[in-house]
Design an enzyme around this catalytic site. Structure first.
Site, short mmCIF file in Angstrom:
data_model
loop_
_atom_site.label_atom_id
_atom_site.label_comp_id
_atom_site.label_asym_id
_atom_site.label_seq_id
_atom_site.Cartn_x
_atom_site.Cartn_y
_atom_site.Cartn_z
NE ARG A 149 -12.00 -68.99 -12.62
CZ ARG A 149 -13.21 -68.65 -13.06
NH1 ARG A 149 -13.36 -68.28 -14.31
NH2 ARG A 149 -14.24 -68.70 -12.26
CD GLN A 201 -16.15 -35.59 -10.83
OE1 GLN A 201 -16.62 -34.92 -11.75
NE2 GLN A 201 -15.21 -35.11 -10.05
CG ASN A 217 -12.39 -37.58 -8.90
OD1 ASN A 217 -12.65 -37.28 -10.05
ND2 ASN A 217 -13.08 -37.11 -7.88
NE ARG A 273 -2.63 -37.29 -3.38
CZ ARG A 273 -2.33 -36.52 -4.42
NH1 ARG A 273 -3.05 -35.44 -4.68
NH2 ARG A 273 -1.33 -36.82 -5.22
CG HIS A 329 -9.49 -32.13 0.47
ND1 HIS A 329 -8.78 -32.93 -0.39
CD2 HIS A 329 -8.61 -31.20 0.92
CE1 HIS A 329 -7.54 -32.50 -0.47
NE2 HIS A 329 -7.40 -31.46 0.33
CE LYS A 361 -14.30 -36.60 -1.25
NZ LYS A 361 -13.06 -36.13 -0.62
CE1 TYR A 379 -10.46 -39.21 -2.51
CE2 TYR A 379 -9.13 -39.84 -4.39
CZ TYR A 379 -9.23 -39.28 -3.13
OH TYR A 379 -8.12 -38.80 -2.51
CD GLU A 387 -10.61 -27.47 -2.51
OE1 GLU A 387 -10.07 -28.56 -2.71
OE2 GLU A 387 -10.17 -26.38 -2.95
#
Length: 183
Positions: free
Chosen positions: A23, A46, A48, A59, A62, A72, A132, A143
């Site tokens: 499968r 959370q 994202n 991107r 950060h 992360k 993430y 930030e």
């Protein structure tokens, strides 16, 4: 899950331990217990999603300042990225060093990014999606960011970014004051 530590202490490449049959395969992409057994932060608060229309989208880089640092776990669920992290821990022997890991929908690899690391990526294909899992709620006032082409780091990308936000393109040259805690 398979855990492989990178040359940046505390940063890991995670792979799904696949149970394969006709499968396809089944495997775990997340296990709080396994994370904690490897000394990693398993307190995800959370998840994202980043959708990127075109190849060459950048991107990052950060990070969140103390006391709001986040860990992360990054996975590319569609397309492909070159994921880049920089060690921003002044006491670390790999301070200001960076690594890049190719994450794709086909290789199913994930990158565990510890607190006090900068993170970013460039898309290697159109229509790329990245998820993430993070251990802190986003705090706008904490930030920080670095330019991917800041000479303090010498990051080499396989393609020159063609799409980058004005904010990510405008981060100032690195100096240690940007790492100061917020408060």
């Amino acid at each position: 899950m398979i855990f492989t530590e990178t040359e940046l202490k505390g940063a890991f490449i995670l792979e799904i331990k696949k149970l394969e049959d006709e499968r396809g395969f089944f495997g775990r992409s997340w296990c709080k217990r396994e994370m904690e057994e490897h000394g990693l932060n398993g307190n995800v608060v959370q998840t994202n999603v980043s959708y990127n229309k075109v190849k060459g989208t950048f991107r990052g880089m950060h990070f969140q300042r103390a006391p709001h640092q986040e860990t992360k776990l990054v996975r590319c669920t569609k397309g492909a990225i070159l994921d880049v992290i920089i060690d921003l821990r002044p006491a670390s022997p790999t301070y200001k060093k960076w690594i890049a890991v190719e994450l794709t929908e086909k290789n199913h690899k994930m990158l565990y990014v510890p607190e006090d690391f900068a993170h970013g990526f460039v898309t290697l294909e159109d229509e790329t999606e990245v998820t993430y899992q993070v251990t802190q709620f986003y705090t706008p006032g904490a930030e920080g960011g670095l330019r991917w082409n800041d000479p303090a780091f010498g990051i080499q990308l396989p393609i020159t970014p063609t799409v980058i936000s004005a904010k990510d393109a405008a981060w100032a040259d690195f100096n240690e004051t940007i790492l100061a805690p917020v408060g």
